[in-house]
Scaffold this motif. Structure first.
Motif, PDB file in Angstrom:
ATOM      1  N   UNK A 104      62.360  72.826 -97.358  1.00  0.00           N
ATOM      2  CA  UNK A 104      63.183  73.714 -97.009  1.00  0.00           C
ATOM      3  C   UNK A 104      63.167  75.004 -96.462  1.00  0.00           C
ATOM      4  N   UNK A 105      62.683  75.794 -97.431  1.00  0.00           N
ATOM      5  CA  UNK A 105      62.244  77.096 -96.668  1.00  0.00           C
ATOM      6  C   UNK A 105      60.905  76.956 -95.781  1.00  0.00           C
ATOM      7  N   UNK A 106      60.025  76.090 -95.652  1.00  0.00           N
ATOM      8  CA  UNK A 106      59.256  75.948 -95.028  1.00  0.00           C
ATOM      9  C   UNK A 106      59.763  76.223 -93.590  1.00  0.00           C
ATOM     10  N   UNK A 107      60.723  75.341 -93.417  1.00  0.00           N
ATOM     11  CA  UNK A 107      61.261  74.432 -92.113  1.00  0.00           C
ATOM     12  C   UNK A 107      62.058  75.524 -91.492  1.00  0.00           C
ATOM     13  N   UNK A 108      62.750  76.245 -93.013  1.00  0.00           N
ATOM     14  CA  UNK A 108      63.764  77.864 -91.770  1.00  0.00           C
ATOM     15  C   UNK A 108      62.860  78.665 -91.751  1.00  0.00           C
ATOM     16  N   UNK A 109      61.512  79.274 -92.151  1.00  0.00           N
ATOM     17  CA  UNK A 109      60.952  80.130 -91.630  1.00  0.00           C
ATOM     18  C   UNK A 109      60.426  79.757 -90.774  1.00  0.00           C
ATOM     19  N   UNK A 110      59.741  78.319 -89.872  1.00  0.00           N
ATOM     20  CA  UNK A 110      59.422  77.630 -88.914  1.00  0.00           C
ATOM     21  C   UNK A 110      60.493  77.799 -88.154  1.00  0.00           C
ATOM     22  N   UNK A 111      61.768  77.448 -88.260  1.00  0.00           N
ATOM     23  CA  UNK A 111      62.549  77.800 -87.277  1.00  0.00           C
ATOM     24  C   UNK A 111      62.827  79.496 -86.587  1.00  0.00           C
ATOM     25  N   UNK A 112      63.262  79.953 -87.775  1.00  0.00           N
ATOM     26  CA  UNK A 112      63.020  81.984 -87.653  1.00  0.00           C
ATOM     27  C   UNK A 112      61.818  82.292 -86.889  1.00  0.00           C
ATOM     28  N   UNK A 113      61.258  81.236 -86.783  1.00  0.00           N
ATOM     29  CA  UNK A 113      59.980  81.653 -85.883  1.00  0.00           C
ATOM     30  C   UNK A 113      60.026  81.455 -84.705  1.00  0.00           C
ATOM     31  N   UNK A 114      60.553  80.003 -84.890  1.00  0.00           N
ATOM     32  CA  UNK A 114      60.775  79.864 -82.890  1.00  0.00           C
ATOM     33  C   UNK A 114      61.630  80.276 -82.367  1.00  0.00           C
TER      34      UNK A 114
END
Length: 139
Positions: A67-77
């Motif tokens: 979940x943390x990894x996916x949120x980080x990816x979304x934020x970067x996107x």
């Protein structure tokens, strides 16, 4: 023969000598020493229990690493999209400015022609957007 103990007469008073440390009420010093030992022992167990509770709560409330990894990816996107839009608008504005200078036209006229609107309408829309706040003012 077994010796017999004579009964104590009803009128006699008996005095029992017992060391004072056994029957005497604890002094303030004794109470404080006991409290200090008890507090120290209970304080350590409370701190250990508190530490265990904090660790357990931390583990329960932490999101999964996925979940943390996916949120980080979304934020970067989202950040990358913002940078892309900013760069595109900057390039478009530079093109408008360059065209304005080469054609010797006012910048507002070049933008209006590129957008397919009249200069007056563009000016009115811009003035209206500036004058009208995006959210109503507080009461």
């Amino acid at each position: 023969a077994v010796p017999t103990i004579p009964p104590i007469p009803a009128t006699a008073t008996t005095t029992l000598t017992v060391p004072s440390c056994v029957v005497a009420a604890p002094t303030a010093m004794h109470r404080n020493t006991y409290r200090q030992r008890h507090y120290h022992a209970s304080n350590e167990s409370l701190l250990e229990q508190l530490s265990d509770n904090i660790d357990a709560f931390y583990m329960r409330t932490q999101p999964h690493s996925h979940t943390v990894h996916e949120k980080e990816k979304l934020k970067n996107y989202v950040i990358e999209c913002g940078h892309y839009l900013q760069d595109q608008l900057h390039l478009e504005l530079q093109d408008y400015i360059h065209q304005s200078l080469t054609e010797n036209k006012p910048l507002v006229q070049v933008i209006a022609e590129a957008e397919g609107v009249a200069v007056e309408d563009l000016c009115l829309a811009t003035a209206s957007a500036i004058a009208t706040p995006s959210s109503p003012p507080p009461p």
